[in-house]
Design a protein around this motif. Structure first.
Motif, PDB file in Angstrom:
ATOM      1  N   PRO A  81      19.354  12.124 -14.176  1.00 45.26           N
ATOM      2  CA  PRO A  81      18.711  12.964 -13.167  1.00 45.26           C
ATOM      3  C   PRO A  81      17.938  14.145 -13.759  1.00 45.26           C
ATOM      4  O   PRO A  81      17.539  15.045 -13.039  1.00 45.26           O
ATOM      5  N   LEU A  82      17.685  14.135 -15.074  1.00 46.78           N
ATOM      6  CA  LEU A  82      17.022  15.260 -15.730  1.00 46.78           C
ATOM      7  C   LEU A  82      15.692  15.607 -15.063  1.00 46.78           C
ATOM      8  O   LEU A  82      15.435  16.773 -14.768  1.00 46.78           O
ATOM      9  N   GLY A  83      14.852  14.626 -14.804  1.00 47.98           N
ATOM     10  CA  GLY A  83      13.555  14.882 -14.175  1.00 47.98           C
ATOM     11  C   GLY A  83      13.693  15.538 -12.815  1.00 47.98           C
ATOM     12  O   GLY A  83      12.925  16.435 -12.458  1.00 47.98           O
ATOM     13  N   PHE A  84      14.670  15.106 -12.052  1.00 48.98           N
ATOM     14  CA  PHE A  84      14.935  15.697 -10.736  1.00 48.98           C
ATOM     15  C   PHE A  84      15.221  17.191 -10.872  1.00 48.98           C
ATOM     16  O   PHE A  84      14.623  18.005 -10.182  1.00 48.98           O
ATOM     17  N   TYR A  85      16.121  17.533 -11.773  1.00 50.27           N
ATOM     18  CA  TYR A  85      16.484  18.940 -11.954  1.00 50.27           C
ATOM     19  C   TYR A  85      15.289  19.773 -12.423  1.00 50.27           C
ATOM     20  O   TYR A  85      15.070  20.881 -11.944  1.00 50.27           O
ATOM     21  N   LEU A  86      14.517  19.241 -13.375  1.00 45.90           N
ATOM     22  CA  LEU A  86      13.364  19.985 -13.888  1.00 45.90           C
ATOM     23  C   LEU A  86      12.313  20.207 -12.802  1.00 45.90           C
ATOM     24  O   LEU A  86      11.710  21.272 -12.725  1.00 45.90           O
ATOM     25  N   ARG A  87      12.101  19.208 -11.934  1.00 41.09           N
ATOM     26  CA  ARG A  87      11.136  19.364 -10.834  1.00 41.09           C
ATOM     27  C   ARG A  87      11.558  20.462  -9.863  1.00 41.09           C
ATOM     28  O   ARG A  87      10.725  21.064  -9.200  1.00 41.09           O
ATOM     29  N   TYR A  88      12.841  20.709  -9.743  1.00 42.71           N
ATOM     30  CA  TYR A  88      13.323  21.735  -8.818  1.00 42.71           C
ATOM     31  C   TYR A  88      13.587  23.075  -9.500  1.00 42.71           C
ATOM     32  O   TYR A  88      14.293  23.923  -8.963  1.00 42.71           O
ATOM     33  N   GLY A  89      13.007  23.254 -10.684  1.00 43.07           N
ATOM     34  CA  GLY A  89      13.025  24.569 -11.309  1.00 43.07           C
ATOM     35  C   GLY A  89      14.138  24.840 -12.295  1.00 43.07           C
ATOM     36  O   GLY A  89      14.229  25.948 -12.831  1.00 43.07           O
ATOM     37  N   PHE A  90      15.009  23.872 -12.555  1.00 42.65           N
ATOM     38  CA  PHE A  90      16.046  24.081 -13.553  1.00 42.65           C
ATOM     39  C   PHE A  90      15.388  24.186 -14.926  1.00 42.65           C
ATOM     40  O   PHE A  90      14.350  23.579 -15.184  1.00 42.65           O
ATOM     41  N   THR A  91      15.987  24.956 -15.814  1.00 42.19           N
ATOM     42  CA  THR A  91      15.480  25.165 -17.160  1.00 42.19           C
ATOM     43  C   THR A  91      16.429  24.527 -18.162  1.00 42.19           C
ATOM     44  O   THR A  91      17.643  24.732 -18.095  1.00 42.19           O
ATOM     45  N   ASP A  92      15.858  23.756 -19.082  1.00 46.39           N
ATOM     46  CA  ASP A  92      16.653  23.172 -20.163  1.00 46.39           C
ATOM     47  C   ASP A  92      16.962  24.291 -21.147  1.00 46.39           C
ATOM     48  O   ASP A  92      16.054  24.940 -21.666  1.00 46.39           O
ATOM     49  N   THR A  93      18.234  24.558 -21.396  1.00 48.12           N
ATOM     50  CA  THR A  93      18.626  25.654 -22.279  1.00 48.12           C
ATOM     51  C   THR A  93      18.467  25.300 -23.752  1.00 48.12           C
ATOM     52  O   THR A  93      18.581  26.180 -24.608  1.00 48.12           O
ATOM     53  N   GLY A  94      18.253  24.018 -24.046  1.00 51.91           N
ATOM     54  CA  GLY A  94      18.131  23.591 -25.436  1.00 51.91           C
ATOM     55  C   GLY A  94      19.467  23.379 -26.111  1.00 51.91           C
ATOM     56  O   GLY A  94      19.520  23.152 -27.315  1.00 51.91           O
ATOM     57  N   THR A  95      20.549  23.457 -25.349  1.00 49.96           N
ATOM     58  CA  THR A  95      21.876  23.251 -25.936  1.00 49.96           C
ATOM     59  C   THR A  95      22.515  21.991 -25.353  1.00 49.96           C
ATOM     60  O   THR A  95      22.129  21.509 -24.289  1.00 49.96           O
ATOM     61  N   MET A  96      23.476  21.481 -26.084  1.00 45.76           N
ATOM     62  CA  MET A  96      24.234  20.304 -25.654  1.00 45.76           C
ATOM     63  C   MET A  96      25.700  20.698 -25.543  1.00 45.76           C
ATOM     64  O   MET A  96      26.185  21.530 -26.299  1.00 45.76           O
ATOM     65  N   PHE A  97      26.377  20.086 -24.576  1.00 46.71           N
ATOM     66  CA  PHE A  97      27.815  20.282 -24.429  1.00 46.71           C
ATOM     67  C   PHE A  97      28.417  18.934 -24.062  1.00 46.71           C
ATOM     68  O   PHE A  97      28.059  18.349 -23.038  1.00 46.71           O
ATOM     69  N   ASP A  98      29.287  18.420 -24.898  1.00 47.45           N
ATOM     70  CA  ASP A  98      29.980  17.159 -24.645  1.00 47.45           C
ATOM     71  C   ASP A  98      28.992  16.040 -24.298  1.00 47.45           C
ATOM     72  O   ASP A  98      29.128  15.364 -23.286  1.00 47.45           O
ATOM     73  N   HIS A  99      27.950  15.886 -25.092  1.00 43.07           N
ATOM     74  CA  HIS A  99      26.913  14.854 -24.938  1.00 43.07           C
ATOM     75  C   HIS A  99      26.016  15.065 -23.729  1.00 43.07           C
ATOM     76  O   HIS A  99      25.338  14.138 -23.288  1.00 43.07           O
ATOM     77  N   GLU A 100      26.018  16.245 -23.141  1.00 43.63           N
ATOM     78  CA  GLU A 100      25.168  16.542 -21.993  1.00 43.63           C
ATOM     79  C   GLU A 100      24.202  17.669 -22.333  1.00 43.63           C
ATOM     80  O   GLU A 100      24.571  18.623 -23.005  1.00 43.63           O
ATOM     81  N   ARG A 101      22.961  17.547 -21.846  1.00 41.25           N
ATOM     82  CA  ARG A 101      22.001  18.648 -21.971  1.00 41.25           C
ATOM     83  C   ARG A 101      22.361  19.682 -20.919  1.00 41.25           C
ATOM     84  O   ARG A 101      22.604  19.359 -19.761  1.00 41.25           O
TER      85      ARG A 101
END
Length: 53
Positions: free
Chosen positions: A21-41
């Protein structure tokens, strides 16, 4: 709505890859922090100023 005591940040995580669902979140204004936690962006939601009554 008040935040629970000690809460400073709200984040969510998505597993990259097909069906993510990454594209969905980015379209709604979420920002990728550039970090990973437990295999998740790790993503941070958009912040809107609180309205005052």
């Amino acid at each position: 709505m008040a935040s629970p005591p000690g809460v400073r940040h709200l984040v969510t995580g998505v597993v990259p890859g097909e069906g993510s669902p990454l594209g969905f979140y980015l379209r709604y204004g979420f920002t990728d922090t550039g970090t990973m936690f437990d295999h998740e962006r790790v993503l941070r939601p958009p912040v809107h100023p609180a309205s005052t009554p």
